[in-house]
Design a protein around this motif. Structure first.
Motif, PDB file in Angstrom:
ATOM      1  N   VAL A  30      -3.504   0.480  -5.518  1.00  0.00           N
ATOM      2  CA  VAL A  30      -4.464  -0.613  -5.378  1.00  0.00           C
ATOM      3  C   VAL A  30      -4.319  -1.545  -6.582  1.00  0.00           C
ATOM      4  N   LYS A  74       0.846  -1.197   0.000  1.00  0.00           N
ATOM      5  CA  LYS A  74       0.000   0.000   0.000  1.00  0.00           C
ATOM      6  C   LYS A  74       0.877   1.240   0.000  1.00  0.00           C
ATOM      7  N   ALA A 100      -6.149  -3.090   1.724  1.00  0.00           N
ATOM      8  CA  ALA A 100      -5.445  -4.376   1.627  1.00  0.00           C
ATOM      9  C   ALA A 100      -6.410  -5.522   1.937  1.00  0.00           C
ATOM     10  N   SER A 105      -5.165   2.202   4.553  1.00  0.00           N
ATOM     11  CA  SER A 105      -4.291   1.225   3.887  1.00  0.00           C
ATOM     12  C   SER A 105      -4.727  -0.195   4.239  1.00  0.00           C
ATOM     13  N   TYR A 112      -3.639   5.935  -2.736  1.00  0.00           N
ATOM     14  CA  TYR A 112      -3.210   4.582  -2.361  1.00  0.00           C
ATOM     15  C   TYR A 112      -3.051   3.725  -3.606  1.00  0.00           C
ATOM     16  N   VAL A 163       1.096  -3.563   4.430  1.00  0.00           N
ATOM     17  CA  VAL A 163       1.045  -2.207   5.017  1.00  0.00           C
ATOM     18  C   VAL A 163       2.292  -1.918   5.855  1.00  0.00           C
TER      19      VAL A 163
END
Lengths: 64, 502
Positions: B162, B5, B271, B267, B160, B337
């Protein structure tokens, strides 16, 4: 256990503070109150003198 | 399996010029940034012009829903304004009528806090640098907030990385519930209301700055009819593998703990979505209304209507998200993370939620809206001031003043997570564990040969040859581990490019 130790090892000033403050709640409450009093003294000194003008003149263009 | 992340935070700052009524925010922002870049020690001050941002891959109109709604207004790119790349890998530029700092790509929430603090220090240095470019009776002042409290808002955005294979619909469901309910610890607090039809008597103080500026659930806009989920699909990376979730709902935080939790918990939720581990997303009956309701409810006790017909408070939903996150972490691990940081996020998330539930005053050193309220309540008591007293609005604003001599946040007893000494270094040094390392180090070492740079490429001028673009489509590559030696061993750009095989 290992997890707890790892968390403590991280370089954070906050960890020490927490350890100190947790055992005595009333004590930390008084400390916070004293801090707030000091802060309010300081605010009276640094607060923008003409609040009305200050607040009115704070105009921003909209952004994202 | 959840992907790393990688995260960045962009902050548009409020700007004022004192000592004159004849100023305009675009010129003031330009002057401020130019003054900073000109005063920068290191490679930048040796250059006649700072390294410019390269707009080649900016596509703000691309929509993650893969269609362009008929009436959508994609944000415009303003290529003519000041736009610099800093040696820490950050971007510093004029956006709309505000100075904006985008942190470099960070590997975890703690690194994001460090570079967010570095961005504050850059803003402080900029105010100082601007003084010498202005008449002695004038001063540029920056505020790290999100609204002028008169209906004009500006953003603090999170980004973020992804996995592209995660369907966008699942992001919408999982992220919306978190964005609405995380406000109880991410809010920066605001005196009064800006919502049409609501009065300041009804809402004398609220949890967030931004919530009232959201009108839609999902959309592409960022400046009007703002949506809770922004669909801008501009990954600044390999678009077959990644998307960048552009989060526009957050407040600018003065509290480092709040920034840490805002980035850290989000984050984790993303995830978990990639790992299909968010089993209870508690869809809301009306997310936009719920967003406003959470911001207005200082008791944290008013339940939200769920799509299922049930009711839950934001705090209850947050506790359930935390419970699911803890289960996910023990099953799948926290590598995505950051192992160490992930543990700290989970621990702090629990501590702050527990504090909010049992006695919110115990987390007033960690949560901005409570820190600000503590100051305001103390002031009201001392001066016997009612909520209509203008001085409370001045306090509200001054909480966000970035000048160390004036900032109330700096005096509010907020806990810090990063050392200022480290943050001062981070103004110039990039993170070592993302591609920002390559960008920042190239600028430090070969700044004179760089024509332009952006998030995913650098353009080098190697003399007689045509310009050479080095793509950086993998945000997790270009770290000290990947290119540290290579950069150390290259004395010239030509050598570097030869070693890169570019």
């Amino acid at each position: 256990m290992a997890e707890r130790e790892q968390i403590r090892k991280t370089p954070s000033r906050s960890d020490e503070k927490t350890v100190e403050e947790t055992p005595a709640n009333s004590e930390s409450g008084e400390k916070l109150k004293a801090e707030l009093d000091d802060l309010l003294d300081e605010i009276d000194e640094v607060l923008e003198t003409n609040a009305e003008d200050f607040v009115k003149s704070y105009i921003q263009k909209g952004g994202q | 399996m959840a992907i790393p992340k990688i995260v960045g935070v962009e902050t548009e700052l409020g700007i004022m010029v004192r000592g004159t009524t004849e100023w305009n925010p675009v010129s003031a922002s330009s002057l401020l940034i130019n003054a900073y870049v000109g005063s920068e020690p290191g490679s930048l001050d040796e250059r006649s012009t700072p390294v410019a941002w390269d707009f080649i891959d900016e596509m703000p109109g691309a929509d993650a829903r893969e269609f362009m709604p008929e009436f959508a207004m994609p944000p415009e790119i303003e290529t003519h304004l000041v736009n610099a790349v800093l040696t820490n890998g950050a971007r510093y530029y004029v956006d709309h009528a505000h100075p904006e700092v985008s942190t470099p790509e960070c590997r975890d929430a703690l690194s994001a806090v460090l570079y967010d603090r570095a961005a504050e220090l850059i803003a402080i240095d900029s105010m100082t640098a601007a003084r010498s470019a202005l008449p002695p009776d004038q001063e540029i002042i920056l505020y790290k907030d999100n609204t002028d409290r008169k209906g004009n808002a500006y953003g603090t955005h999170e980004n973020y990385l992804v996995d592209r294979s995660l369907p966008f619909g699942q992001i919408i469901t999982g992220a919306t519930i978190h964005f609405v309910t995380r406000q109880i610890f991410t809010g920066s607090g605001k005196v009064g209301t800006e919502l049409p039809g609501t009065t300041s008597e009804a809402v004398p103080y609220q949890i967030t700055q931004r919530a009232e500026h959201f009108e839609e659930e999902v959309g592409l806009e960022t400046t009007l009819k703002r949506p809770i989920i922004n669909t801008r699909d501009e990954p600044h990376a390999d678009s077959t593998r990644y998307r960048r979730l552009h989060v526009i709902v957050g407040d600018a935080n003065m509290s480092q703990v709040a920034t840490f939790l805002k980035v850290g918990t989000t984050s984790i939720i993303l995830a978990m979505l990639e790992d299909h581990a968010l089993l209870r997303a508690h869809p809301l009956a009306d997310p936009v209304r719920a967003m406003h309701q959470v911001s207005h409810d200082l008791t944290l006790a008013r339940p939200l209507d769920l799509e299922s017909g049930k009711k839950m408070t934001a705090l209850e939903i947050q506790f359930d998200l935390l419970e699911q996150a803890t289960a996910w972490a023990s099953e799948r691990g926290l590598a995505s993370v950051g192992e160490e940081t992930g543990k700290l996020v989970l621990e702090r998330w629990e501590r702050v939620l527990t504090g909010l539930q049992s006695d919110p005053s115990t987390v007033a050193d960690q949560v901005d809206w409570l820190a600000k309220k503590r100051v305001i309540d103390g002031f009201r008591e001392r001066h016997d001031a009612g909520w209509d007293d203008t001085r409370l609005r001045a306090l509200d604003l001054q909480y966000h003043d970035l000048r160390p001599g004036k900032s109330l946040a700096a005096r509010a007893g907020l806990e810090t997570l990063v050392d200022d000494e480290e943050a001062h270094l981070a103004k110039h040094e990039p993170p070592s564990d993302t591609r920002a390392y390559f960008r920042g180090k190239c600028l430090q070492k070969f700044g004179d040969s760089i024509v332009a740079a952006n998030w995913d490429s650098i353009v080098f001028d190697v003399g007689d040859d045509p310009l050479r673009r080095v793509p950086m489509l993998e945000p997790g590559r270009g770290t000290v581990e990947h290119v540290g030696n290579l950069l150390d061993e290259s004395d010239t750009v030509a050598e570097l490019l030869a070693k890169l095989g570019a």
